[in-house]
Write a protein that holds these residues in place. Sequence first.
Motif, PDB file in Angstrom:
ATOM      1  N   MET A   1       0.656  -1.114   0.006  1.00 36.79           N
ATOM      2  CA  MET A   1       0.105   0.042   0.134  1.00 36.79           C
ATOM      3  C   MET A   1       0.688   1.210   0.002  1.00 36.79           C
ATOM      4  O   MET A   1       1.905   1.514   0.603  1.00 36.79           O
ATOM      5  CB  MET A   1      -0.890   0.051   1.325  1.00 36.79           C
ATOM      6  CG  MET A   1      -1.640   1.212   1.393  1.00 36.79           C
ATOM      7  SD  MET A   1      -2.387   1.645   2.844  1.00 36.79           S
ATOM      8  CE  MET A   1      -0.995   2.026   3.886  1.00 36.79           C
ATOM      9  N   LYS A   2       0.301   2.080  -0.702  1.00 37.39           N
ATOM     10  CA  LYS A   2       1.257   3.463  -0.915  1.00 37.39           C
ATOM     11  C   LYS A   2       0.091   4.668  -0.823  1.00 37.39           C
ATOM     12  O   LYS A   2      -0.496   4.602  -1.730  1.00 37.39           O
ATOM     13  CB  LYS A   2       1.979   3.597  -2.095  1.00 37.39           C
ATOM     14  CG  LYS A   2       2.550   5.053  -2.190  1.00 37.39           C
ATOM     15  CD  LYS A   2       3.293   5.019  -3.390  1.00 37.39           C
ATOM     16  CE  LYS A   2       4.046   6.375  -3.861  1.00 37.39           C
ATOM     17  NZ  LYS A   2       4.949   6.400  -4.851  1.00 37.39           N
ATOM     18  N   ILE A   3       0.194   5.512   0.126  1.00 38.94           N
ATOM     19  CA  ILE A   3      -0.651   6.731   0.100  1.00 38.94           C
ATOM     20  C   ILE A   3       0.201   7.986   0.485  1.00 38.94           C
ATOM     21  O   ILE A   3       1.420   7.989   0.949  1.00 38.94           O
ATOM     22  CB  ILE A   3      -1.712   6.484   1.505  1.00 38.94           C
ATOM     23  CG1 ILE A   3      -1.001   6.540   2.697  1.00 38.94           C
ATOM     24  CG2 ILE A   3      -2.584   5.380   1.211  1.00 38.94           C
ATOM     25  CD1 ILE A   3      -2.079   6.586   4.013  1.00 38.94           C
ATOM     26  N   VAL A   4      -0.454   8.928  -0.196  1.00 39.60           N
ATOM     27  CA  VAL A   4       0.116  10.399  -0.200  1.00 39.60           C
ATOM     28  C   VAL A   4      -0.919  11.177   0.722  1.00 39.60           C
ATOM     29  O   VAL A   4      -2.010  11.135   0.620  1.00 39.60           O
ATOM     30  CB  VAL A   4       0.240  10.583  -1.686  1.00 39.60           C
ATOM     31  CG1 VAL A   4       0.757  12.194  -1.458  1.00 39.60           C
ATOM     32  CG2 VAL A   4       0.985  10.172  -2.409  1.00 39.60           C
ATOM     33  N   VAL A   5      -0.156  11.990   1.612  1.00 40.10           N
ATOM     34  CA  VAL A   5      -0.710  12.749   2.395  1.00 40.10           C
ATOM     35  C   VAL A   5      -0.389  13.998   2.641  1.00 40.10           C
ATOM     36  O   VAL A   5       0.934  14.320   2.728  1.00 40.10           O
ATOM     37  CB  VAL A   5      -0.487  12.156   3.974  1.00 40.10           C
ATOM     38  CG1 VAL A   5      -1.450  12.886   5.095  1.00 40.10           C
ATOM     39  CG2 VAL A   5      -0.834  10.749   3.969  1.00 40.10           C
ATOM     40  N   LEU A   6      -1.263  15.035   2.482  1.00 42.92           N
ATOM     41  CA  LEU A   6      -1.133  16.637   2.402  1.00 42.92           C
ATOM     42  C   LEU A   6      -1.875  17.295   3.547  1.00 42.92           C
ATOM     43  O   LEU A   6      -2.846  16.549   3.970  1.00 42.92           O
ATOM     44  CB  LEU A   6      -1.427  17.103   0.928  1.00 42.92           C
ATOM     45  CG  LEU A   6      -0.964  16.501  -0.194  1.00 42.92           C
ATOM     46  CD1 LEU A   6      -1.924  15.400  -0.650  1.00 42.92           C
ATOM     47  CD2 LEU A   6      -0.777  17.631  -1.019  1.00 42.92           C
ATOM     48  N   ILE A  20      -0.078  15.200  -6.475  1.00 45.38           N
ATOM     49  CA  ILE A  20      -0.733  13.985  -6.946  1.00 45.38           C
ATOM     50  C   ILE A  20      -0.036  13.523  -8.279  1.00 45.38           C
ATOM     51  O   ILE A  20       0.113  12.313  -8.564  1.00 45.38           O
ATOM     52  CB  ILE A  20      -2.211  14.293  -7.233  1.00 45.38           C
ATOM     53  CG1 ILE A  20      -2.824  14.530  -6.155  1.00 45.38           C
ATOM     54  CG2 ILE A  20      -2.874  13.198  -8.172  1.00 45.38           C
ATOM     55  CD1 ILE A  20      -4.246  15.048  -6.126  1.00 45.38           C
ATOM     56  N   ALA A  21       0.326  14.307  -9.114  1.00 45.26           N
ATOM     57  CA  ALA A  21       1.051  13.763 -10.509  1.00 45.26           C
ATOM     58  C   ALA A  21       2.458  13.263 -10.136  1.00 45.26           C
ATOM     59  O   ALA A  21       2.902  12.463 -11.030  1.00 45.26           O
ATOM     60  CB  ALA A  21       1.379  15.223 -11.229  1.00 45.26           C
ATOM     61  N   ALA A  22       3.153  13.665  -8.926  1.00 46.32           N
ATOM     62  CA  ALA A  22       4.401  13.120  -8.657  1.00 46.32           C
ATOM     63  C   ALA A  22       4.312  11.619  -8.123  1.00 46.32           C
ATOM     64  O   ALA A  22       5.415  11.033  -8.177  1.00 46.32           O
ATOM     65  CB  ALA A  22       5.011  14.051  -7.492  1.00 46.32           C
ATOM     66  N   HIS A  23       3.138  11.178  -7.796  1.00 46.26           N
ATOM     67  CA  HIS A  23       2.950  10.038  -7.453  1.00 46.26           C
ATOM     68  C   HIS A  23       1.906   9.141  -7.951  1.00 46.26           C
ATOM     69  O   HIS A  23       0.635   8.813  -7.349  1.00 46.26           O
ATOM     70  CB  HIS A  23       2.653   9.930  -5.813  1.00 46.26           C
ATOM     71  CG  HIS A  23       3.796  10.675  -5.077  1.00 46.26           C
ATOM     72  ND1 HIS A  23       5.177   9.992  -4.839  1.00 46.26           N
ATOM     73  CD2 HIS A  23       3.814  11.912  -4.627  1.00 46.26           C
ATOM     74  CE1 HIS A  23       5.748  10.976  -4.150  1.00 46.26           C
ATOM     75  NE2 HIS A  23       5.162  12.124  -4.234  1.00 46.26           N
ATOM     76  N   PRO A  24       1.793   9.015  -9.352  1.00 43.32           N
ATOM     77  CA  PRO A  24       0.551   8.532 -10.160  1.00 43.32           C
ATOM     78  C   PRO A  24       0.456   7.109  -9.536  1.00 43.32           C
ATOM     79  O   PRO A  24      -0.681   6.539  -9.736  1.00 43.32           O
ATOM     80  CB  PRO A  24       1.147   8.519 -11.621  1.00 43.32           C
ATOM     81  CG  PRO A  24       2.602   8.653 -11.486  1.00 43.32           C
ATOM     82  CD  PRO A  24       2.901   9.353 -10.262  1.00 43.32           C
ATOM     83  N   ASP A  25       1.283   6.418  -8.832  1.00 48.12           N
ATOM     84  CA  ASP A  25       1.226   5.089  -8.549  1.00 48.12           C
ATOM     85  C   ASP A  25       0.429   4.972  -7.056  1.00 48.12           C
ATOM     86  O   ASP A  25       0.385   3.522  -6.419  1.00 48.12           O
ATOM     87  CB  ASP A  25       2.302   4.353  -8.445  1.00 48.12           C
ATOM     88  CG  ASP A  25       3.387   4.769  -7.697  1.00 48.12           C
ATOM     89  OD1 ASP A  25       3.510   5.995  -7.010  1.00 48.12           O
ATOM     90  OD2 ASP A  25       4.442   4.062  -7.122  1.00 48.12           O
TER      91      ASP A  25
END
Length: 164
Positions: A1-6, A20-25
């Motif tokens: 699992m990979k999540i991006v948090v802002l 978001i574009a920097a982490h499309p996966d």
Amino acid sequence: MKIVVLSDTHGDGTIIPQVIAAHPDADAYFHCGDSELPYEDEQIRACIRVRGNCDADVTYPTEEVKVLGQRTIWMTHGHLFRVKSTLTPLAFRAQEVGADIVLFGHSHVLGAELVDHVLFVNPGSLRLPRGRKEKTYAVIESEGTSYTIRFLDEQHQLVVETKI
């Protein structure tokens, strides 16, 4: 699992789609509040999002629970849970909702801590950081029972990495 948090982007809507574009996966994108954007704004729509104390749009929920694979993620902004002084109210609520991961903002201070097998992450702020000069967001990856948390700056360069 990979999540991006802002969190705590305070009116800078352009940075959100860039992250978001920097982490499309990524499996999911989370915004912990104080975007100061309307809930349906195109720039934040891809994020699971909550209302912060500076968000005027009451369409935002105050908390969200999301299940991703084997993980239950609970997110809130933090102002309703006194995050500037203690993690205890967050920990009680995390227990109530069965969360493995707690995401929050409000303090603008990045951090990651594992308490009683629950991961607490504050991604810092991409607009007004406190405690350091770098503006940050977090990328959390989990495999089995371990986590890698990377805090990145607005150019997507590594600021801090921790493995828990």
